[in-house]
Design a protein around this motif. Structure first.
Motif, mmCIF file in Angstrom:
data_model
loop_
_atom_site.group_PDB
_atom_site.id
_atom_site.type_symbol
_atom_site.label_atom_id
_atom_site.label_comp_id
_atom_site.label_asym_id
_atom_site.label_seq_id
_atom_site.Cartn_x
_atom_site.Cartn_y
_atom_site.Cartn_z
ATOM 1 N N ASP A 324 0.858 -1.184 0.000
ATOM 2 C CA ASP A 324 0.000 0.000 0.000
ATOM 3 C C ASP A 324 0.900 1.241 0.000
ATOM 4 O O ASP A 324 1.673 1.448 0.941
ATOM 5 C CB ASP A 324 -0.888 -0.043 1.256
ATOM 6 C CG ASP A 324 -1.944 1.047 1.236
ATOM 7 O OD1 ASP A 324 -1.785 2.008 0.455
ATOM 8 O OD2 ASP A 324 -2.914 0.929 2.002
ATOM 9 N N GLY A 326 -0.261 4.299 -0.006
ATOM 10 C CA GLY A 326 -1.133 5.414 0.392
ATOM 11 C C GLY A 326 -0.421 6.477 1.218
ATOM 12 O O GLY A 326 -0.815 7.651 1.197
ATOM 13 N N ARG A 330 -1.711 9.846 -3.173
ATOM 14 C CA ARG A 330 -3.118 9.473 -3.367
ATOM 15 C C ARG A 330 -3.397 9.250 -4.852
ATOM 16 O O ARG A 330 -4.553 9.086 -5.257
ATOM 17 C CB ARG A 330 -4.063 10.558 -2.822
ATOM 18 C CG ARG A 330 -3.901 10.899 -1.354
ATOM 19 C CD ARG A 330 -3.921 9.700 -0.425
ATOM 20 N NE ARG A 330 -5.157 8.936 -0.465
ATOM 21 C CZ ARG A 330 -5.300 7.754 0.159
ATOM 22 N NH1 ARG A 330 -4.288 7.212 0.832
ATOM 23 N NH2 ARG A 330 -6.443 7.112 0.098
ATOM 24 N N ASN A 332 -3.904 7.556 -8.475
ATOM 25 C CA ASN A 332 -4.463 6.227 -8.740
ATOM 26 C C ASN A 332 -3.334 5.255 -9.126
ATOM 27 O O ASN A 332 -2.229 5.667 -9.478
ATOM 28 C CB ASN A 332 -5.629 6.277 -9.738
ATOM 29 C CG ASN A 332 -5.170 6.386 -11.167
ATOM 30 O OD1 ASN A 332 -4.207 5.732 -11.581
ATOM 31 N ND2 ASN A 332 -5.829 7.225 -11.940
ATOM 32 N N ASP A 333 -3.640 3.978 -9.013
ATOM 33 C CA ASP A 333 -2.571 2.977 -9.117
ATOM 34 C C ASP A 333 -1.928 2.908 -10.496
ATOM 35 O O ASP A 333 -0.735 2.624 -10.622
ATOM 36 C CB ASP A 333 -3.055 1.600 -8.629
ATOM 37 C CG ASP A 333 -4.267 1.089 -9.375
ATOM 38 O OD1 ASP A 333 -4.796 1.808 -10.253
ATOM 39 O OD2 ASP A 333 -4.699 -0.046 -9.087
ATOM 40 N N PHE A 336 0.412 5.807 -10.583
ATOM 41 C CA PHE A 336 1.526 5.634 -9.658
ATOM 42 C C PHE A 336 2.490 4.546 -10.161
ATOM 43 O O PHE A 336 3.717 4.704 -10.080
ATOM 44 C CB PHE A 336 1.009 5.297 -8.254
ATOM 45 C CG PHE A 336 2.052 5.474 -7.203
ATOM 46 C CD1 PHE A 336 2.445 6.747 -6.790
ATOM 47 C CD2 PHE A 336 2.679 4.379 -6.616
ATOM 48 C CE1 PHE A 336 3.436 6.914 -5.827
ATOM 49 C CE2 PHE A 336 3.665 4.539 -5.659
ATOM 50 C CZ PHE A 336 4.042 5.811 -5.259
ATOM 51 N N THR A 362 -4.930 2.106 -2.977
ATOM 52 C CA THR A 362 -3.567 2.493 -3.354
ATOM 53 C C THR A 362 -2.666 1.250 -3.206
ATOM 54 O O THR A 362 -1.739 1.235 -2.407
ATOM 55 C CB THR A 362 -3.084 3.635 -2.438
ATOM 56 O OG1 THR A 362 -3.412 3.315 -1.077
ATOM 57 C CG2 THR A 362 -3.738 4.955 -2.805
#
Ligand SMILES: Cc1ncc(COP(=O)(O)O)c(C=O)c1O
Length: 392
Positions: A324, A326, A330, A332-333, A336, A362
């Motif tokens: 995670d 997070g 923040r 989105n995956d 990221f 996340t």
């Protein structure tokens, strides 16, 4: 229309899988690939030797459609050792091109036009296209992170007279959770007295952590009667490129599956089948240390990442680990993961493509089927990135 030719795609919205996309990008970016699920260490040299021998002996022509009997007998022996049940290698076991073909054949055997299959999100990506190619549609039941529990009440509400199949995957990729015996009981009760088959994707049957044991549909007498259980030597023998898997199902279901299999791949590479059979005959315990092997890798990677900003979730099985991010972002995956690829030179797998409607989360999936050096290097890439990106 494609170009000037009248042609209607049957899967217009299906692109290249997230695994292929990320692996391709990893190559382009020169990134460390800790995303796609394949080992970066060698197979047991004795398995390789066994293949060389079978080829030298001339076992190079078509194998029987259902698989060479020597291998099916070894599979029956393995199932007996694992679940204390007898399966008939002649009538209940079919060797397939990886677990993937067994999934596809089972789905084609059961699903017809307008039929429904229930699957659980995050879902392995091979299920839905196969259901749609058979003319059916998937009813996708989400599992909420971080627990990813089955919502059986929701399943019950979505059962209709068109429901023909429920697809379960345990240990589950990508959530790294496992089904409990109680889940099997509920599943059996839901399917009871209905024309519903079960497709149990159990390719990670030998990778469960912290002393857990695998609740296979094969060990549940009532479920076994209506289940296709799918397994993979790719996972069990660290040989994903060999593409040898198998399906275990009662004789009537096996007969239907084989009708598809014989016109799909017909039969699987003969030398590979003989090689695995011979290897398992000589080393019948070859697979028994897998949970400990991967648990050590899970603990190594999780230990290196804990507190870094990439917080590991506790994996119950499979050869993956969710982290995670997070605390770092923040975003989105997909965004990221893309950023990690460019800036940290590391390929990971985002979770949202495994959902029809992804919840806010996340999470990224990392593969632990890697040499310890690779896992350490991956942790270093991630920790360095996290250190340079303090919490938002
Ligand atoms: C959940 C799941 N099912 C099936 C498969 C396919 O197995 P195989 O590589 O033997 O086709 C995979 C492979 O990653 C998987 O993760």
């Amino acid at each position: 229309m494609i170009g000037s030719v009248r042609f209607q795609s049957k899967l217009p919205d299906v692109g290249t899988t997230v695994f292929t996309v990320m692996s391709r990008r990893a190559q382009e970016e020169g990134a460390l690939n800790i995303g796609q699920g394949f080992p970066d260490y060698p197979i047991d040299p004795r398995l390789g030797q066994s293949l060389i021998e079978t080829i030298a002996e001339g076992r190079n022509q078509y194998a029987p459609m259902e698989g060479v009997i020597e291998l099916r007998e070894q599979i029956a022996r393995k199932i007996h050792a694992s679940y204390a049940i007898q399966v008939d290698p002649r009538a209940e076991i079919t060797v397939t091109c990886g677990g993937t073909e067994a999934l596809y054949d089972s789905i084609q055997a059961v699903i017809g036009r307008g039929d429904e299959a229930i699957i659980f999100d995050p879902a392995y990506d091979a299920y839905e296209p196969a259901v749609r190619l058979a003319g059916g549609r998937c009813i996708r039941i989400p599992m909420a992170p971080p627990e990813f529990r089955y919502d059986w009440e929701r399943v019950r509400r979505h059962l209709t007279e068109r429901t023909r199949l429920i697809i379960v995957n345990s240990p589950q990729n990508p959530s790294c959770t496992v089904a409990e015996r109680a889940d099997l009981e509920t599943l059996a009760a839901l399917a009871r007295d209905r024309p519903i088959s079960i497709l149990a994707d159990e390719v990670y049957e030998n990778v469960l952590f912290d002393g857990r044991s695998h609740a296979s549909v094969l060990s549940h007498a009532e479920l076994r009667e209506r289940s296709f259980a799918v397994f993979s030597f790719g996972k069990t023998l660290h040989a994903t490129g060999w593409r040898v898997g198998y399906c275990v199902a009662p004789p009537k279901l096996t007969a239907e599956l084989r009708k598809v299999h014989q016109f799909n791949t017909f039969s699987i590479a003969a030398p590979l089948q003989y090689a695995i059979a011979r290897y398992l005959e000589q080393f019948p315990d070859a697979w028994t240390g897998l949970s400990a092997f991967f648990e050590a890798k899970r603990d190594l990677l999780a230990g290196l990442l804990r507190g870094s900003g990439f917080e590991p979730l506790r994996a119950a099985g499979t050869y993956f680990l969710l982290v995670d991010y997070g605390a770092l972002s923040r975003a989105n995956d997909l965004e990221f993961a893309d950023r990690l690829m460019r800036e940290a030179k590391i390929a990971t797998i985002p979770l949202s493509p495994f959902y029809a409607a992804a919840p806010t989360m996340t999470l990224l999936r990392l593969c632990i089927a890697k040499r310890d050096e690779t896992l350490k290097a991956a942790a270093e890439h991630l920790c360095t990135f996290a250190a340079g990106h303090p919490q938002p």
